[in-house]
Design a protein around this motif. Structure first.
Motif, PDB file in Angstrom:
ATOM      1  N   ASN A  66       0.843  -1.199   0.000  1.00 24.79           N
ATOM      2  CA  ASN A  66       0.000   0.000   0.000  1.00 24.79           C
ATOM      3  C   ASN A  66       0.871   1.238   0.000  1.00 24.79           C
ATOM      4  O   ASN A  66       1.998   1.182   0.463  1.00 24.79           O
ATOM      5  CB  ASN A  66      -0.921  -0.019   1.233  1.00 24.79           C
ATOM      6  CG  ASN A  66      -2.041  -1.013   1.041  1.00 24.79           C
ATOM      7  OD1 ASN A  66      -2.705  -1.015   0.014  1.00 24.79           O
ATOM      8  ND2 ASN A  66      -2.242  -1.878   2.008  1.00 24.79           N
ATOM      9  N   PRO A  67       0.445   2.340  -0.540  1.00 33.39           N
ATOM     10  CA  PRO A  67      -0.942   2.652  -0.907  1.00 33.39           C
ATOM     11  C   PRO A  67      -1.359   2.141  -2.280  1.00 33.39           C
ATOM     12  O   PRO A  67      -2.498   2.321  -2.682  1.00 33.39           O
ATOM     13  CB  PRO A  67      -0.960   4.177  -0.875  1.00 33.39           C
ATOM     14  CG  PRO A  67       0.409   4.581  -1.302  1.00 33.39           C
ATOM     15  CD  PRO A  67       1.326   3.508  -0.731  1.00 33.39           C
ATOM     16  N   GLU A  68      -0.465   1.482  -3.009  1.00 34.40           N
ATOM     17  CA  GLU A  68      -0.772   1.050  -4.370  1.00 34.40           C
ATOM     18  C   GLU A  68      -1.853  -0.029  -4.439  1.00 34.40           C
ATOM     19  O   GLU A  68      -2.515  -0.191  -5.455  1.00 34.40           O
ATOM     20  CB  GLU A  68       0.499   0.530  -5.062  1.00 34.40           C
ATOM     21  CG  GLU A  68       1.593   1.567  -5.195  1.00 34.40           C
ATOM     22  CD  GLU A  68       2.517   1.611  -3.969  1.00 34.40           C
ATOM     23  OE1 GLU A  68       2.194   0.990  -2.930  1.00 34.40           O
ATOM     24  OE2 GLU A  68       3.550   2.286  -4.054  1.00 34.40           O
TER      25      GLU A  68
END
Length: 137
Positions: free
Chosen positions: A108-110
Motif C-alpha cells: 500500500n498505498p498502491e
C-alpha cells in the motif's frame, strides 16, 4: 534459556518429535522484479519479509508457529515464485478453500498483492498445495 523466553506449554509441538519437519512457505510474485515493473531486489525481498512476519504474527497462538520459532537457527523457510498477480490470488483462493492458514501481503498505498506466506506447517501437509510453484530464482 531464561524463563521469559520460553513459550507457554500450549505451544508445545503437537506432532511429537516432528519440529524439524516444520517449514514456512513464502510465495513471491516473480513479475515484480522484471519489466515493466522492475522493482529493486531489496523491495521484492521486503515483500516476502512482510508476508512471513504477518503470517507468523497472525497465527502466533498456533502450536506449530511456536514450535517453529523455538527452532531458532534451524528454522526452514522455502521461497517460491508465483509468475504474476493472478496466480498468487488463485493460490490464495485455493488455500482458503482447503483451510490452509496464510496471509497475503498487499503493498500500500498502491494496493498491489505482492506475496503470500503460510504459517509454519509440517512440510508434508502443505507441500502438495504448492507443487505447481518453483523455487524463486
Amino acid at each position: 534459556c531464561s524463563a521469559s523466553r520460553l513459550l507457554p506449554a500450549a505451544r508445545a509441538v503437537p506432532y511429537g518429535n516432528m519440529a524439524a519437519a516444520l517449514v514456512q512457505y513464502v510465495v513471491l510474485r516473480g513479475d515484480l522484479a522484471r519489466p515493466p515493473r522492475s522493482w529493486p531486489l531489496g523491495a521484492v525481498v521486503a515483500q516476502g519479509c512482510h508476508a512471513a512476519l504477518a503470517a507468523v504474527h497472525g497465527y502466533r497462538e498456533h502450536p506449530d508457529t511456536g514450535a517453529y520459532l523455538e527452532q531458532g537457527d534451524a528454522m526452514t523457510t522455502v521461497v517460491l515464485e508465483a509468475p504474476d498477480e493472478n496466480s498468487l490470488l488463485d493460490l490464495a483462493k485455493s488455500l482458503k478453500e482447503k483451510g490452509v492458514d496464510h496471509k497475503i501481503w498487499t503493498e500500500n498505498p498502491e494496493g498491489i498483492p505482492t506475496c503470500l506466506a503460510l504459517r509454519p506447517y509440517p512440510k508434508n501437509l502443505v507441500q502438495p498445495h504448492l507443487r505447481n510453484f518453483k523455487l524463486l530464482k
